[in-house]
Design an enzyme around this catalytic site. Structure first.
Site, mmCIF file in Angstrom:
data_model
loop_
_atom_site.group_PDB
_atom_site.id
_atom_site.type_symbol
_atom_site.label_atom_id
_atom_site.label_comp_id
_atom_site.label_asym_id
_atom_site.label_seq_id
_atom_site.Cartn_x
_atom_site.Cartn_y
_atom_site.Cartn_z
ATOM 1 N N ASP A 1 57.484 45.216 39.043
ATOM 2 C CA ASP A 1 57.622 45.575 37.622
ATOM 3 C C ASP A 1 56.538 44.975 36.722
ATOM 4 O OD1 ASP A 1 60.527 43.358 37.492
ATOM 5 O OD2 ASP A 1 58.408 42.864 37.274
ATOM 6 N N HIS B 1 54.892 43.580 47.406
ATOM 7 C CA HIS B 1 55.338 44.970 47.556
ATOM 8 C C HIS B 1 54.627 45.926 46.612
ATOM 9 C CE1 HIS B 1 59.335 43.267 49.309
ATOM 10 N NE2 HIS B 1 58.335 43.239 50.173
ATOM 11 N N CYS C 1 42.163 60.942 48.592
ATOM 12 C CA CYS C 1 40.903 60.174 48.560
ATOM 13 C C CYS C 1 41.144 58.681 48.472
ATOM 14 C CB CYS C 1 40.052 60.642 47.366
ATOM 15 S SG CYS C 1 40.691 60.080 45.786
ATOM 16 N N CYS D 1 40.662 64.623 42.318
ATOM 17 C CA CYS D 1 40.181 65.337 43.512
ATOM 18 C C CYS D 1 41.156 66.431 43.909
ATOM 19 C CB CYS D 1 39.982 64.353 44.682
ATOM 20 S SG CYS D 1 41.513 64.000 45.598
HETATM 21 C C1 BV8 Z 1 57.164 46.235 57.341
HETATM 22 C C2 BV8 Z 1 59.031 48.526 47.126
HETATM 23 C C3 BV8 Z 1 56.417 46.966 59.346
HETATM 24 C C4 BV8 Z 1 59.342 49.715 46.353
HETATM 25 C C5 BV8 Z 1 60.456 47.499 48.774
HETATM 26 C C6 BV8 Z 1 65.616 45.163 60.809
HETATM 27 C C7 BV8 Z 1 65.574 43.779 60.711
HETATM 28 C C8 BV8 Z 1 64.554 43.125 60.011
HETATM 29 C C9 BV8 Z 1 63.542 43.876 59.395
HETATM 30 C C10 BV8 Z 1 63.605 45.245 59.509
HETATM 31 C C11 BV8 Z 1 64.624 45.896 60.187
HETATM 32 N N1 BV8 Z 1 64.417 47.225 60.096
HETATM 33 C C12 BV8 Z 1 63.281 47.438 59.379
HETATM 34 C C13 BV8 Z 1 62.770 46.244 59.027
HETATM 35 C C14 BV8 Z 1 61.550 46.004 58.236
HETATM 36 C C15 BV8 Z 1 61.818 46.274 56.766
HETATM 37 C C16 BV8 Z 1 62.994 45.456 56.272
HETATM 38 O O1 BV8 Z 1 62.878 44.275 56.040
HETATM 39 N N2 BV8 Z 1 64.159 46.134 56.112
HETATM 40 C C17 BV8 Z 1 65.342 45.414 55.644
HETATM 41 C C18 BV8 Z 1 66.120 46.299 54.657
HETATM 42 C C19 BV8 Z 1 66.201 45.067 56.836
HETATM 43 N N3 BV8 Z 1 60.613 45.842 56.069
HETATM 44 C C20 BV8 Z 1 59.611 46.705 55.883
HETATM 45 O O2 BV8 Z 1 59.661 47.867 56.229
HETATM 46 C C21 BV8 Z 1 58.346 46.120 55.285
HETATM 47 N N4 BV8 Z 1 57.222 46.551 56.069
HETATM 48 O O3 BV8 Z 1 57.948 45.504 57.905
HETATM 49 O O4 BV8 Z 1 56.161 46.830 57.958
HETATM 50 C C22 BV8 Z 1 55.153 47.225 59.989
HETATM 51 C C23 BV8 Z 1 54.657 46.283 60.892
HETATM 52 C C24 BV8 Z 1 53.493 46.547 61.533
HETATM 53 C C25 BV8 Z 1 52.822 47.742 61.283
HETATM 54 C C26 BV8 Z 1 53.320 48.670 60.352
HETATM 55 C C27 BV8 Z 1 54.486 48.412 59.701
HETATM 56 C C28 BV8 Z 1 58.151 46.646 53.864
HETATM 57 C C29 BV8 Z 1 59.211 46.064 52.963
HETATM 58 C C30 BV8 Z 1 58.930 46.477 51.515
HETATM 59 C C31 BV8 Z 1 59.882 47.556 51.148
HETATM 60 N N5 BV8 Z 1 59.666 47.898 49.729
HETATM 61 N N6 BV8 Z 1 60.256 47.893 47.513
HETATM 62 C C32 BV8 Z 1 59.986 49.362 45.073
HETATM 63 O O5 BV8 Z 1 60.400 48.198 44.877
HETATM 64 O O6 BV8 Z 1 60.075 50.278 44.251
HETATM 65 S S1 BV8 Z 1 61.721 46.442 49.118
HETATM 66 C C33 BV8 Z 1 62.807 46.220 47.833
HETATM 67 O O7 BV8 Z 1 63.671 45.141 48.256
HETATM 68 C C34 BV8 Z 1 62.187 45.703 46.541
HETATM 69 O O8 BV8 Z 1 60.798 45.554 46.606
HETATM 70 C C35 BV8 Z 1 62.812 44.320 46.391
HETATM 71 O O9 BV8 Z 1 61.915 43.461 45.815
HETATM 72 C C36 BV8 Z 1 63.044 43.981 47.791
HETATM 73 C C37 BV8 Z 1 63.903 42.798 48.081
HETATM 74 O O10 BV8 Z 1 65.072 42.905 47.306
HETATM 75 P P1 BV8 Z 1 65.357 41.654 46.307
HETATM 76 O O11 BV8 Z 1 64.146 41.448 45.474
HETATM 77 O O12 BV8 Z 1 65.838 40.500 47.091
HETATM 78 O O13 BV8 Z 1 66.470 42.247 45.382
HETATM 79 P P2 BV8 Z 1 68.004 42.453 45.788
HETATM 80 O O14 BV8 Z 1 68.580 43.454 44.850
HETATM 81 O O15 BV8 Z 1 68.109 42.688 47.259
HETATM 82 O O16 BV8 Z 1 68.686 41.034 45.509
HETATM 83 C C38 BV8 Z 1 68.750 40.559 44.185
HETATM 84 C C39 BV8 Z 1 69.180 39.112 44.304
HETATM 85 O O17 BV8 Z 1 69.159 38.553 42.995
HETATM 86 C C40 BV8 Z 1 70.612 38.941 44.813
HETATM 87 O O18 BV8 Z 1 70.634 37.878 45.742
HETATM 88 C C41 BV8 Z 1 71.413 38.574 43.559
HETATM 89 O O19 BV8 Z 1 72.468 37.668 43.856
HETATM 90 C C42 BV8 Z 1 70.360 37.879 42.741
HETATM 91 N N7 BV8 Z 1 70.564 37.959 41.287
HETATM 92 C C43 BV8 Z 1 71.194 38.924 40.574
HETATM 93 N N8 BV8 Z 1 71.121 38.627 39.250
HETATM 94 C C44 BV8 Z 1 70.400 37.470 39.152
HETATM 95 C C45 BV8 Z 1 70.039 37.050 40.437
HETATM 96 N N9 BV8 Z 1 69.313 35.936 40.662
HETATM 97 C C46 BV8 Z 1 68.948 35.210 39.589
HETATM 98 N N10 BV8 Z 1 69.249 35.553 38.311
HETATM 99 C C47 BV8 Z 1 69.969 36.675 38.067
HETATM 100 N N11 BV8 Z 1 70.286 37.016 36.788
HETATM 101 ZN ZN ZN Z 2 42.020 61.806 45.070
#
Ligand code: BV8
Ligand code: ZN
Length: 238
Positions: free
Chosen positions: A104, A119, A130, A149
């Site tokens: 964000d 991320h 491109c 493009c």
């Molecule tokens: C990769 C971008 C591979 C878009 C996002 C099985 C096991 C382990 C891993 C995997 C698996 N299967 C697949 C995987 C890999 C996968 C993964 O981890 N999956 C998870 C779901 C199991 N990961 C990937 O695919 C990553 N890439 O591994 O590449 C690879 C390897 C080699 C070659 C090629 C490829 C890519 C991961 C990135 C995904 N993109 N977003 C967008 O954001 O628009 S992830 C998405 O989740 C967001 O980016 C977010 O940032 C991220 C994590 O979530 P959090 O930030 O933790 O937010 P969440 O809502 O979950 O939690 C909020 C927390 O805040 C809570 O705890 C809550 O209690 C707390 N809270 C609430 N209010 C407050 C607070 N805390 C403080 N104050 C408050 N007021």
């Molecule tokens: Zn382009």
């Protein structure tokens, strides 16, 4: 549970090197819904289906409608006291790295300088043909948007199954390994490789301070768990 803010404050004061890992929770008090924690309004599956290259290939217009709505929501959001506290802390610590999973841009708006975006950035668009990237903050009216493009543009974020930006994890891991203290704020610690930075800090002997109103998978391994929200606890800590 009493907040160990005083103990945490002493650890941060004594630290020469501080790393911070943030997630969606630190933007919750800026009015941006989280993904998974309570209050998060994404049904996990839907976001998982949406935030993938396959989902985008299948229905780029649908994915762009989601992202453009998200961009408009974020455009109205302001950095909160938690973001500002981290920017303040950066100015006081000799060696400070902010690692964020958030796309964000609120840490940058709050004045944080050394920010590692694991991320990507929702304000960046990239051409699927491109590869040219640019920052685009204006409302996108034609969805999916087109590059000069002619190629289709995509959001400049990392989707599930995609590699993180070149060098991002390396920079983050290096900062965590060298840190005296790692502050983990607002993340459910469920997405990898980002979440792997937490056990990495523990094994490297850093003091790990968790700031989250809820428990996470790593709560039992951190040094200090501050059960509160980041916009309240981070200013108290700093
Ligand atoms: C990769 C971008 C591979 C878009 C996002 C099985 C096991 C382990 C891993 C995997 C698996 N299967 C697949 C995987 C890999 C996968 C993964 O981890 N999956 C998870 C779901 C199991 N990961 C990937 O695919 C990553 N890439 O591994 O590449 C690879 C390897 C080699 C070659 C090629 C490829 C890519 C991961 C990135 C995904 N993109 N977003 C967008 O954001 O628009 S992830 C998405 O989740 C967001 O980016 C977010 O940032 C991220 C994590 O979530 P959090 O930030 O933790 O937010 P969440 O809502 O979950 O939690 C909020 C927390 O805040 C809570 O705890 C809550 O209690 C707390 N809270 C609430 N209010 C407050 C607070 N805390 C403080 N104050 C408050 N007021
Ligand atoms: Zn382009």
């Amino acid at each position: 549970m009493p907040l160990n803010v005083n103990a945490a404050r002493a650890k941060v004061r004594a630290a020469k090197r501080v790393a911070v890992l943030t997630g969606a929770g630190v933007s919750a008090e800026s009015g941006i819904p989280t993904f998974r924690g309570s209050g998060g309004f994404w049904s996990h599956q839907r976001f998982e289906d949406l935030a993938t290259p396959e989902g985008f290939a299948k229905d780029p217009k649908f994915v762009w409608e989601w992202y453009e709505a998200h961009r408009r929501n974020i455009a109205k959001a302001k950095p909160n006291a938690g973001h500002l506290a981290l920017a303040e802390l950066e100015g006081r610590v000799r060696w400070f790295t902010l690692i964020t999973q958030n796309v964000d841009g609120l840490h940058d708006l709050a004045g944080s300088r050394n920010v590692v975006k694991l991320h990507g950035d929702i304000w960046v668009v990239r051409c699927t043909v491109c590869g040219r990237e640019r920052t685009e903050r204006a409302e996108l009216t034609e969805l999916p948007p087109r590059c000069a493009c002619g190629g289709m543009l995509r959001p400049g974020v990392v989707w599930f199954g995609e590699m993180l930006p070149e060098g991002a994890m390396e920079a983050a891991a290096e900062a965590v390994r060298a840190a005296d203290v790692l502050i983990v704020a607002g993340t459910s610690a469920q997405v990898y490789p980002a979440a792997g930075l937490i056990p990495l800090a523990v094994s490297a002997g850093a003091v790990v301070i968790e700031i989250n109103p809820e428990e996470t998978d790593f709560s039992s391994e951190v040094t200090l768990a501050l059960r509160g929200t980041s916009a309240v606890v981070l200013p108290e800590l700093v």
